[in-house]
Write an enzyme that holds these catalytic residues in place. Structure first.
Site, short mmCIF file in Angstrom:
data_model
loop_
_atom_site.label_atom_id
_atom_site.label_comp_id
_atom_site.label_asym_id
_atom_site.label_seq_id
_atom_site.Cartn_x
_atom_site.Cartn_y
_atom_site.Cartn_z
N ASP A 1 2.70 8.11 -8.99
CA ASP A 1 1.43 7.35 -9.05
C ASP A 1 1.80 5.88 -9.00
OD1 ASP A 1 -1.23 7.18 -11.58
OD2 ASP A 1 -0.73 5.90 -9.89
N ASP B 1 -6.92 2.64 -3.87
CA ASP B 1 -7.64 1.38 -4.16
C ASP B 1 -8.36 1.50 -5.50
OD1 ASP B 1 -10.05 -0.54 -2.10
OD2 ASP B 1 -8.78 -1.12 -3.79
N1 APR Z 1 -0.57 6.51 -6.10
C1 APR Z 1 -0.01 6.68 -4.88
N2 APR Z 1 -0.67 7.16 -3.82
C2 APR Z 1 -1.98 7.48 -4.00
C3 APR Z 1 -2.65 7.33 -5.24
C4 APR Z 1 -1.88 6.82 -6.32
N3 APR Z 1 -2.40 6.63 -7.55
N4 APR Z 1 -3.94 7.74 -5.09
C5 APR Z 1 -4.07 8.14 -3.81
N5 APR Z 1 -2.90 8.01 -3.15
C6 APR Z 1 -2.57 8.32 -1.76
C7 APR Z 1 -3.45 9.31 -1.05
O1 APR Z 1 -3.11 10.64 -1.42
C8 APR Z 1 -3.07 8.99 0.40
O2 APR Z 1 -1.88 9.69 0.74
O3 APR Z 1 -2.70 7.13 -1.01
C9 APR Z 1 -2.77 7.49 0.37
C10 APR Z 1 -3.82 6.61 1.04
O4 APR Z 1 -5.10 7.22 0.88
P1 APR Z 1 -6.42 6.35 0.56
O5 APR Z 1 -6.35 5.85 -0.81
O6 APR Z 1 -7.60 7.20 0.96
O7 APR Z 1 -6.30 5.08 1.54
P2 APR Z 1 -6.63 4.92 3.10
O8 APR Z 1 -6.48 6.19 3.85
O9 APR Z 1 -5.83 3.72 3.51
O10 APR Z 1 -8.19 4.55 3.10
C11 APR Z 1 -8.57 3.30 2.59
O11 APR Z 1 -10.18 4.29 1.16
O12 APR Z 1 -10.15 4.06 -1.10
C12 APR Z 1 -10.73 3.58 0.04
O13 APR Z 1 -11.23 1.30 -0.48
C13 APR Z 1 -10.37 2.14 0.26
O14 APR Z 1 -11.95 1.96 2.03
C14 APR Z 1 -10.57 2.06 1.75
C15 APR Z 1 -10.03 3.39 2.24
#
Ligand code: APR
Length: 176
Positions: free
Chosen positions: A10, A34
């Site tokens: 995480d 995010d």
């Molecule tokens: N630590 C590490 N990786 C994480 C965590 C965490 N705590 N939470 C989620 N992930 C992973 C997800 O499993 C995925 O593999 O981060 C990766 C990116 O996924 P998203 O968070 O959905 O990001 P993204 O695909 O870039 O989409 C961005 O999503 O959350 C919204 O505000 C953000 O609009 C933007 C979009």
């Protein structure tokens, strides 16, 4: 030459100088990583983000880490996958390059990335992993300040894809 590590974890718990946030262009929070970063950092993070006036895809902006163990958060909006013919690969490469340049400029020795764009933004993970490993390794070849970059993957399946991309890239280098 700096070191690339690939771990399952995480990113909000990483004890590094900077973690990178897979943001959106508003930089005002969202779901996924995010949302996790904003929850862990506390409300001051959003207050500082409000002063940034957003970011374009591929751009990177830096804030303090507040309640996170990381000193800084580097926010970068990744590309939304639209089939691959809208410059998505180049924009994803920009996310890694610009985030690392910002980390270097702010004296960060250690940086952690999530798998940018491969969640809600649906970028194919295998291709995203190759881009991430390529950009991080070429940056580390030239870096003067950043010593270690960690890819922090949220589950074993995604970690295995990044491990394979790193092994493939190491094999390519060995052949040269
Ligand atoms: N630590 C590490 N990786 C994480 C965590 C965490 N705590 N939470 C989620 N992930 C992973 C997800 O499993 C995925 O593999 O981060 C990766 C990116 O996924 P998203 O968070 O959905 O990001 P993204 O695909 O870039 O989409 C961005 O999503 O959350 C919204 O505000 C953000 O609009 C933007 C979009």
């Amino acid at each position: 030459m700096g070191n690339l590590r690939i771990i399952k974890g995480d990113i909000t718990t990483c004890q590094v100088d900077a973690i990178v946030n897979a943001a959106n262009t508003s930089l005002l929070g969202g779901g996924g990583v995010d949302g996790a970063i904003h929850r862990a950092a506390g409300p001051e993070l959003l207050e500082e983000c409000r002063t940034l006036n957003g970011a374009v895809t591929g751009e990177a902006k830096i804030t303090k880490g507040y309640r996170l163990p990381a000193h800084f958060v580097i926010h970068t909006p990744g590309p939304i996958w639209q089939g691959g013919s809208k410059g998505e690969a180049g924009l994803l490469a920009d996310c890694y390059r610009n985030s690392l340049a910002l980390a270097e400029a702010n004296g960060c020795r250690t940086v952690a990335f999530p798998s940018i764009s491969t969640g809600v933004y649906r970028f194919p993970i295998e291709q995203a992993a190759r881009i991430a490993v390529r950009e991080i390794r070429s940056f580390l070849n030239e870096a003067r300040v950043v010593e270690e970059v960690t890819m922090v993957l949220f589950n074993e399946e995604v970690k295995a894809i990044y491990d394979a991309a790193a092994a493939e890239s190491a094999a390519d280098l060995a052949e040269k």
